[in-house]
Design an enzyme around this catalytic site. Structure first.
Site, PDB file in Angstrom:
ATOM      1  N   ASN A   1       0.856  -1.191   0.000  1.00 39.87           N
ATOM      2  CA  ASN A   1       0.000   0.000   0.000  1.00 39.87           C
ATOM      3  C   ASN A   1       0.888   1.235   0.000  1.00 39.87           C
ATOM      4  O   ASN A   1       1.589   1.505   0.969  1.00 39.87           O
ATOM      5  CB  ASN A   1      -0.888  -0.034   1.245  1.00 39.87           C
ATOM      6  N   PHE A   2       0.883   1.980  -1.108  1.00 44.28           N
ATOM      7  CA  PHE A   2       1.761   3.156  -1.224  1.00 44.28           C
ATOM      8  C   PHE A   2       1.250   4.329  -0.390  1.00 44.28           C
ATOM      9  O   PHE A   2       1.977   5.306  -0.178  1.00 44.28           O
ATOM     10  CB  PHE A   2       1.860   3.587  -2.691  1.00 44.28           C
ATOM     11  N   LYS A   3      -0.014   4.265   0.060  1.00 41.75           N
ATOM     12  CA  LYS A   3      -0.625   5.354   0.827  1.00 41.75           C
ATOM     13  C   LYS A   3      -0.350   6.691   0.127  1.00 41.75           C
ATOM     14  O   LYS A   3      -0.410   6.752  -1.130  1.00 41.75           O
ATOM     15  CB  LYS A   3      -0.116   5.320   2.274  1.00 41.75           C
TER      16      LYS A   3
ATOM     17  N   HIS B   1     -10.106   0.915   4.373  1.00 40.60           N
ATOM     18  CA  HIS B   1      -8.823   0.961   5.089  1.00 40.60           C
ATOM     19  C   HIS B   1      -9.005   1.818   6.343  1.00 40.60           C
ATOM     20  O   HIS B   1      -9.790   2.784   6.337  1.00 40.60           O
ATOM     21  CB  HIS B   1      -7.727   1.543   4.202  1.00 40.60           C
TER      22      HIS B   1
ATOM     23  N   GLU C   1      -6.246  -5.523  10.185  1.00 42.31           N
ATOM     24  CA  GLU C   1      -5.158  -4.577  10.469  1.00 42.31           C
ATOM     25  C   GLU C   1      -5.489  -3.766  11.709  1.00 42.31           C
ATOM     26  O   GLU C   1      -6.216  -2.780  11.635  1.00 42.31           O
ATOM     27  CB  GLU C   1      -4.996  -3.599   9.308  1.00 42.31           C
TER      28      GLU C   1
HETATM   29  O1  G3P Z   1      -2.563  -1.165   4.332  1.00 43.51           O
HETATM   30  C1  G3P Z   1      -1.532  -1.655   5.113  1.00 43.51           C
HETATM   31  C2  G3P Z   1      -1.043  -0.625   6.056  1.00 43.51           C
HETATM   32  O2  G3P Z   1      -2.083   0.037   6.729  1.00 43.51           O
HETATM   33  C3  G3P Z   1      -0.049  -1.188   7.052  1.00 43.51           C
HETATM   34  O3  G3P Z   1       0.784  -0.127   7.364  1.00 43.51           O
HETATM   35  O4  G3P Z   1       2.995   0.878   7.621  1.00 43.51           O
HETATM   36  O5  G3P Z   1       2.170  -0.776   9.321  1.00 43.51           O
HETATM   37  O6  G3P Z   1       2.828  -1.555   7.028  1.00 43.51           O
HETATM   38  P1  G3P Z   1       2.276  -0.413   7.853  1.00 43.51           P
END
Ligand code: G3P
Length: 236
Positions: free
Chosen positions: A13-15, A97, A145
């Protein structure tokens, strides 16, 4: 899941990280494509809307939108149309998300729109109960998540294994087909292996790859760990 996507599945996820914006989004997607070709592990990317077309045309990496709106074509200024991301080259979309939360009725509507447009639907859930509710809506995939671990480098599969285990159990009681992923804090190959051992079929990652000094090396480590764990699981 379309043939370009298989499990174990890694989605990056590049956000809205600058390290994965514009030309850098294409560069990072090419690294993901290279790792996938070298390891045989399925890797997708989720760039910003404005980068979907450039990423999809520059690589064979499966591209996901980070969101689409529950709308039909028409007068919806400022919204994101599923047809548009599809035409831009996306094969799927994230939904709900933690950083783009939706109400249940919108999640349901978006899953239906995604199905109509042949877009893979990946519903993100912040806890086990939401995962179970999402499973009843029949998306293609669910990613659990815990928001408090996102961006911390403290992997859900290591810090909260029961969250992954309980999600897999609850979801499977409702939906045998849906692919279960997990994310938040995944930063090492062992975090990916642990996720698969807990019953997840892949991971959704962001900062551990996007903000890494060497994203290629990290993604390679993730993919190798997934491959080894998958082989060990198959060998029993
Ligand atoms: O979409 C996945 C993301 O929310 C996870 O974030 O930075 O903890 O890998 P991160």
């Amino acid at each position: 899941m379309p043939k370009k996507l298989s499990t174990p599945l890694i989605i990056v996820n590049f956000k809205t990280y600058l390290e994965a914006t514009g030309k850098k989004a294409v560069e990072l997607a090419k690294k993901a494509e290279k790792v996938s070709l070298e390891t045989g592990v399925s890797i997708g990317v989720a760039p910003q809307f404005t980068d979907i077309a450039a990423v999809a045309s520059a690589t064979d990496t499966p591209v996901f939108a980070q969101h689409v709106d529950p709308i039909a074509p028409g007068s919806y200024t400022g919204h994101v149309l599923a047809d548009a991301v599809k035409e831009a080259g996306a094969v799927g979309t994230l939904i709900n998300h933690s950083e783009r939360r939706l109400k249940l009725s919108d999640i349901d509507a978006i899953i239906r729109v995604a199905c109509e447009k042949n877009l893979v639907s990946v519903v993100c859930a912040n806890n086990q109960t939401v995962s179970a509710a999402a499973a009843a809506l029949n998306p293609d995939a669910i990613s659990i998540e815990p928001p408090e671990l996102i961006g911390t480098g403290i992997a859900v599969s290591r810090a909260k294994p029961e969250v992954v285990l309980d999600t897999v159990k609850l979801v499977r009681e409702i939906n045998q087909k849906v692919t279960v992923l997990c994310g938040a804090g995944i930063s090492r190959g062992e975090d990916v292996a642990a996720a698969l051992r807990l019953g997840a079929q892949g991971v959704l990652v962001a900062s551990g790859v996007v903000k890494a000094k060497d994203p290629y090396r990290v993604l390679r480590e993730f993919a190798e760990a997934a491959k080894i764990q998958e082989k060990q699981s198959l060998e029993g």
